[in-house]
Design a protein around this motif. Structure first.
Motif, mmCIF file in Angstrom:
data_model
loop_
_atom_site.group_PDB
_atom_site.id
_atom_site.type_symbol
_atom_site.label_atom_id
_atom_site.label_comp_id
_atom_site.label_asym_id
_atom_site.label_seq_id
_atom_site.Cartn_x
_atom_site.Cartn_y
_atom_site.Cartn_z
ATOM 1 N N GLY A 1 36.281 -58.965 -0.406
ATOM 2 C CA GLY A 1 35.295 -57.784 -0.270
ATOM 3 C C GLY A 1 33.563 -58.909 -0.712
ATOM 4 N N GLY A 2 34.232 -60.436 -0.963
ATOM 5 C CA GLY A 2 32.197 -60.091 -1.291
ATOM 6 C C GLY A 2 32.558 -61.864 -2.253
ATOM 7 N N PRO A 3 33.488 -62.301 -2.855
ATOM 8 C CA PRO A 3 33.983 -62.909 -4.278
ATOM 9 C C PRO A 3 34.127 -64.498 -3.565
ATOM 10 C CG PRO A 3 34.097 -61.290 -5.348
ATOM 11 C CD PRO A 3 33.780 -60.771 -3.709
ATOM 12 N N SER A 4 35.061 -64.676 -2.959
ATOM 13 C CA SER A 4 35.793 -65.329 -2.218
ATOM 14 C C SER A 4 34.408 -65.875 -1.127
ATOM 15 C CB SER A 4 36.945 -64.722 -0.902
ATOM 16 O OG SER A 4 37.912 -66.356 -0.158
ATOM 17 N N THR A 5 34.956 -67.175 -0.901
ATOM 18 C CA THR A 5 33.984 -68.372 -0.376
ATOM 19 C C THR A 5 34.390 -70.003 -0.140
ATOM 20 O OG1 THR A 5 32.314 -69.299 -2.251
ATOM 21 C CG2 THR A 5 31.881 -67.035 -1.568
ATOM 22 N N PRO A 6 34.023 -70.437 1.160
ATOM 23 C CA PRO A 6 35.039 -71.687 1.740
ATOM 24 C C PRO A 6 34.358 -72.353 -0.554
ATOM 25 C CG PRO A 6 34.571 -70.859 2.899
ATOM 26 C CD PRO A 6 33.700 -70.003 1.753
#
Ligand SMILES: Cc1cc2nc3c(=O)[nH]c(=O)nc-3n(C[C@H](O)[C@H](O)[C@H](O)COP(=O)(O)O)c2cc1C
Length: 356
Positions: A22-27
């Motif tokens: 939903g947004g917080p996950s990033t590479p």
């Protein structure tokens, strides 16, 4: 620190990043945790197959460390008999508050799992993890034949036993303290609210697989406690939500940093599934209308415009502010710094590095 699970993964520390959908996950966040000796994760349940592959490639440009890619495997109500009119009526006032037109009934697309799973197999991360259910045994075997380890999420000991029978390689024990949507699939969300300590101890006794403890863990002392209870590793979400590497929106960050003591509650209001977040006006309003809340993903689609507008306008009262019970301990620090602190605190509590 060594253990069977860490040896399998070739990861230095038993500290894993939770998939933060939903947004917080990033590479960037996933690769920083990998480069810090933990296991990084990408939440891919809300991504298209192409986005999933792109995010895995972006993480790989930054690290050679193993990666966990997470999907929702179940709990998807492609159609519902429930009457949507009461919820549409309730949402009208919230829409007015943020200047949106009246809410419309969205079309629920087919369950994206199969196509996402094909993309995951082609991207070939070290770990495929899932929540909300159990994929077909044939899917679990296909992943394992490609050399991908499979982790399933349990919120009760029985769910852990079901996952073990399905052939997973490790079990993520999601305690009642955990932030975000709950993985419960075998019982009601209320029955699935087992405190983490009881869940980890119960699973370590009942299942001959590595257990990964998740929920409310914010410091190295708590990590050491989980390892002593029989966990092979921990999976942390909230502690990383205010790092510069996370994709957390500005009003969400502010609410996390402002949270004192435990202001989190379980709500069904945003997605139709039980989830833990910081209590706000929307949660309070919807708590009185539990019967009007539609199943996942319809409720999630229905509240999407509201959450988007609230994010743009900086109004946390209409945002899903997912957070675990330890949120008051959150700090806005770089992810590598948090990892270093967690490792130091854990080793001090354990009396030095060793085998768990
Ligand atoms: C913002 C947020 C998003 C989450 N998204 C997912 C997800 O996509 N898949 C999943 O398996 N778990 C998800 N979780 C749950 C985490 O895997 C984990 O259980 C939880 O973060 C642990 O509790 P903690 O936040 O107190 O550390 C999410 C949690 C948060 C806070």
């Amino acid at each position: 620190m060594r253990s069977r699970l860490l040896d399998l993964l070739d990861v230095q520390h038993p500290i894993f990043l939770a998939p933060l959908g939903g947004g917080p996950s990033t590479p960037e966040l996933a690769s920083t945790i990998g480069n810090s000796g933990g296991l990084g994760a990408l939440a891919a349940a809300y991504l298209t197959p192409d986005q999933l592959i792109y995010d895995v490639q972006s993480a790989r440009k930054r690290t050679d460390a193993p990666l966990n890619v997470n999907l929702f495997a179940g709990g998807y109500h492609a159609s519902t008999q429930d009457d949507p009119r009461p919820m549409l009526g309730l949402l009208e006032a919230s829409h007015r508050e943020v200047g949106l037109p009246e809410p419309n009934l969205p079309v629920v697309p087919p369950d994206p799992f199969d196509q996402q799973f094909e993309a995951l197999l082609s991207a070939k991360p070290r770990v495929f993890s899932f929540t909300f259910g159990i994929p077909l045994a044939s899917a679990i075997q296909r992943a394992q034949k490609r050399g991908i380890l499979v982790f399933g999420t349990a919120t009760t000991v029985r769910e852990g036993q079901l996952l073990a029978s399905a052939g997973v390689d490790a079990i993520v024990a999601q305690g009642a303290e955990a932030g975000g949507q709950r993985g419960t699939f075998d019982v009601s969300f209320e029955e699935g609210l087992v405190p983490l300590r009881a869940l980890v101890a119960g699973l370590a006794n009942a299942v001959a697989l590595p257990v990964i403890a998740s929920g409310g863990i914010m410091n190295g002392r708590e990590i050491a406690e989980m390892l002593r209870l029989g966990a092979s590793a921990v999976q942390l979400g909230t502690v990383f939500l205010c790092t510069p590497e996370a994709g957390t929106s500005a009003p969400y960050r502010k609410a996390l940093l402002d949270a004192e003591e435990d202001r989190t509650r379980i709500t069904y209001a945003f997605t139709g599934r039980g989830a833990r977040g910081i209590e706000n006006a929307f949660m309070r309003q919807m708590a009185a209308h539990r019967d009007a809340i539609l199943p996942f993903p319809m409720q999630n689609l229905l509240t999407r415009d509201l959450r988007k507008a609230a994010t743009q306008q900086g109004k946390p009262e209409y945002l899903s502010l997912w957070a675990g019970t330890g949120v008051a301990q959150i700090r806005a620090e770089p992810a590598a710094q948090i990892m270093r602190r967690l490792v130091d605190e854990m080793q001090e509590a354990l009396g030095g590095p060793g085998r768990i």
